[in-house]
Motif scaffolding. Structure first.
Motif, PDB file in Angstrom:
ATOM      1  N   THR A  12       0.828  -1.210   0.000  1.00  0.00           N
ATOM      2  CA  THR A  12       0.000   0.000   0.000  1.00  0.00           C
ATOM      3  C   THR A  12       0.856   1.252   0.000  1.00  0.00           C
ATOM      4  O   THR A  12       0.603   2.209  -0.743  1.00  0.00           O
ATOM      5  CB  THR A  12      -0.922   0.017   1.232  1.00  0.00           C
ATOM      6  OG1 THR A  12      -1.780  -1.131   1.199  1.00  0.00           O
ATOM      7  CG2 THR A  12      -1.774   1.283   1.250  1.00  0.00           C
TER       8      THR A  12
ATOM      9  N   ALA B 131       2.310   1.731  -3.380  1.00  0.00           N
ATOM     10  CA  ALA B 131       1.290   2.188  -4.323  1.00  0.00           C
ATOM     11  C   ALA B 131       1.045   3.682  -4.181  1.00  0.00           C
ATOM     12  O   ALA B 131       0.850   4.401  -5.170  1.00  0.00           O
ATOM     13  CB  ALA B 131      -0.005   1.413  -4.097  1.00  0.00           C
ATOM     14  N   ILE B 132       1.058   4.164  -2.945  1.00  0.00           N
ATOM     15  CA  ILE B 132       0.885   5.599  -2.710  1.00  0.00           C
ATOM     16  C   ILE B 132       2.056   6.375  -3.295  1.00  0.00           C
ATOM     17  O   ILE B 132       1.867   7.398  -3.970  1.00  0.00           O
ATOM     18  CB  ILE B 132       0.752   5.884  -1.203  1.00  0.00           C
ATOM     19  CG1 ILE B 132      -0.547   5.299  -0.663  1.00  0.00           C
ATOM     20  CG2 ILE B 132       0.798   7.391  -0.935  1.00  0.00           C
ATOM     21  CD1 ILE B 132      -0.653   5.348   0.859  1.00  0.00           C
TER      22      ILE B 132
ATOM     23  N   GLN C 149       4.049   5.493  -5.718  1.00  0.00           N
ATOM     24  CA  GLN C 149       4.000   5.428  -7.180  1.00  0.00           C
ATOM     25  C   GLN C 149       2.967   6.408  -7.728  1.00  0.00           C
ATOM     26  O   GLN C 149       3.243   7.156  -8.678  1.00  0.00           O
ATOM     27  CB  GLN C 149       3.652   4.005  -7.621  1.00  0.00           C
ATOM     28  CG  GLN C 149       3.540   3.808  -9.124  1.00  0.00           C
ATOM     29  CD  GLN C 149       4.880   3.818  -9.831  1.00  0.00           C
ATOM     30  OE1 GLN C 149       5.905   3.500  -9.231  1.00  0.00           O
ATOM     31  NE2 GLN C 149       4.877   4.147 -11.115  1.00  0.00           N
ATOM     32  N   ALA C 150       1.774   6.408  -7.147  1.00  0.00           N
ATOM     33  CA  ALA C 150       0.707   7.294  -7.621  1.00  0.00           C
ATOM     34  C   ALA C 150       1.079   8.756  -7.414  1.00  0.00           C
ATOM     35  O   ALA C 150       0.868   9.601  -8.302  1.00  0.00           O
ATOM     36  CB  ALA C 150      -0.591   6.967  -6.884  1.00  0.00           C
TER      37      ALA C 150
ATOM     38  N   ARG D 253      -5.820   7.667  -8.110  1.00  0.00           N
ATOM     39  CA  ARG D 253      -4.919   6.733  -8.794  1.00  0.00           C
ATOM     40  C   ARG D 253      -4.786   5.415  -8.032  1.00  0.00           C
ATOM     41  O   ARG D 253      -4.619   4.360  -8.631  1.00  0.00           O
ATOM     42  CB  ARG D 253      -3.532   7.361  -8.967  1.00  0.00           C
ATOM     43  CG  ARG D 253      -3.409   8.341 -10.109  1.00  0.00           C
ATOM     44  CD  ARG D 253      -1.969   8.771 -10.271  1.00  0.00           C
ATOM     45  NE  ARG D 253      -1.791   9.693 -11.373  1.00  0.00           N
ATOM     46  CZ  ARG D 253      -1.549   9.338 -12.630  1.00  0.00           C
ATOM     47  NH1 ARG D 253      -1.441   8.054 -12.928  1.00  0.00           N
ATOM     48  NH2 ARG D 253      -1.387  10.255 -13.573  1.00  0.00           N
ATOM     49  N   THR D 254      -4.833   5.488  -6.720  1.00  0.00           N
ATOM     50  CA  THR D 254      -4.620   4.289  -5.907  1.00  0.00           C
ATOM     51  C   THR D 254      -5.913   3.552  -5.571  1.00  0.00           C
ATOM     52  O   THR D 254      -5.891   2.351  -5.284  1.00  0.00           O
ATOM     53  CB  THR D 254      -3.940   4.653  -4.579  1.00  0.00           C
ATOM     54  OG1 THR D 254      -4.787   5.535  -3.833  1.00  0.00           O
ATOM     55  CG2 THR D 254      -2.598   5.318  -4.825  1.00  0.00           C
TER      56      THR D 254
ATOM     57  N   LEU E 250      -7.513   4.222  -2.900  1.00  0.00           N
ATOM     58  CA  LEU E 250      -7.498   4.143  -1.446  1.00  0.00           C
ATOM     59  C   LEU E 250      -8.354   5.234  -0.819  1.00  0.00           C
ATOM     60  O   LEU E 250      -8.651   6.252  -1.441  1.00  0.00           O
ATOM     61  CB  LEU E 250      -6.061   4.290  -0.930  1.00  0.00           C
ATOM     62  CG  LEU E 250      -5.062   3.209  -1.331  1.00  0.00           C
ATOM     63  CD1 LEU E 250      -3.654   3.623  -0.891  1.00  0.00           C
ATOM     64  CD2 LEU E 250      -5.431   1.869  -0.716  1.00  0.00           C
TER      65      LEU E 250
ATOM     66  N   PHE F 289      -4.571   6.293   3.403  1.00  0.00           N
ATOM     67  CA  PHE F 289      -3.436   7.161   3.085  1.00  0.00           C
ATOM     68  C   PHE F 289      -2.776   7.668   4.368  1.00  0.00           C
ATOM     69  O   PHE F 289      -1.558   7.573   4.535  1.00  0.00           O
ATOM     70  CB  PHE F 289      -3.891   8.340   2.232  1.00  0.00           C
ATOM     71  CG  PHE F 289      -2.817   9.365   1.983  1.00  0.00           C
ATOM     72  CD1 PHE F 289      -1.971   9.253   0.904  1.00  0.00           C
ATOM     73  CD2 PHE F 289      -2.641  10.444   2.862  1.00  0.00           C
ATOM     74  CE1 PHE F 289      -0.966  10.193   0.672  1.00  0.00           C
ATOM     75  CE2 PHE F 289      -1.651  11.380   2.639  1.00  0.00           C
ATOM     76  CZ  PHE F 289      -0.807  11.249   1.548  1.00  0.00           C
TER      77      PHE F 289
END
Length: 212
Positions: free
Chosen positions: A10, A13-14, A16-17, A38-39, A41, A46
């Motif tokens: 997670t 992913a944050i 990267q986004a 984008r995620t 979430l 977050f």
């Protein structure tokens, strides 16, 4: 997936986004809403990993700092001559920038931070000092044309690299940055290296010998 692995995935992913948004728009124009979109979430997910947008930006800046430190140490450890080390360091830096949006975003954020906060250590100055040391070392090894000023070479390479990055970012999302950097090196190196010097330790088929 174990909880620890999920948490790591997670967080990545944050990053990267956020990197994709920061690379595209810069810090001020990037919204947390866009990053979350984008995620996929929630804000709660977050904030479990990052306290704010600024915290994500700082993580990306730290990441790029670590990447450059590792890159410099690895090229120095190869034991190549100073000019070959300098060429390889520059070329691989450009390759990484083109391939890694997380690294690229960290570089952009760091540059914006330097402009917005006077007194923050300037990365370009640090690179100039590093290049100066390599060129000066080349002179000590008899690997430099007579009269070449290491500091002038460092300013030239850094200025050209910065301009190439800005143009490449604006026109091709850094896709042609490696080619631009190799063009810069192809013009600068023959003007400072003595006749007969050849590039050693190249990992890239596009990096051939210098033929002044």
């Amino acid at each position: 997936m174990p909880q620890q692995d999920r948490a790591y995935a997670t967080r990545e992913a944050i990053l990267q986004a956020a990197a994709e948004e920061f690379d595209r728009l810069g810090y001020d124009r990037t919204s947390l809403t866009a990053v979350l979109a984008r995620t996929g979430l929630t804000k709660g997910a977050f904030y479990f990993h990052f306290a704010s947008k600024d915290a994500v930006a700082r993580a990306l800046i730290d990441h790029q700092n670590d990447q450059w430190t590792d890159l410099r140490e690895r090229w120095r450890a190869r034991g190549l001559d100073p000019l070959s080390t300098l060429w390889g360091l520059f070329a691989e830096s450009a390759d990484r920038m083109a391939a890694d949006v997380v690294l690229r975003a960290g570089v952009r954020l760091n540059a914006e931070r330097e402009v917005g906060y006077p007194g923050v250590p300037n990365t370009h100055v640090l690179w100039e000092k590093l290049i100066t040391s390599y060129v000066a070392e080349a002179g000590e090894c008899g690997q430099l044309r007579e009269g070449v000023d290491p500091e002038a070479v460092a300013r030239t390479l850094c200025g050209a690299a910065l301009g190439a990055r800005l143009i490449s970012s604006a026109t091709t999302a850094c896709a042609d940055f490696p080619a631009r950097i190799r063009e810069v090196l192809g013009f600068v190196m023959p003007s400072i290296a003595p006749d007969g010097w050849k590039l050693s330790g190249s990992q890239n088929a596009g990096d051939g010998p210098i033929r002044p």
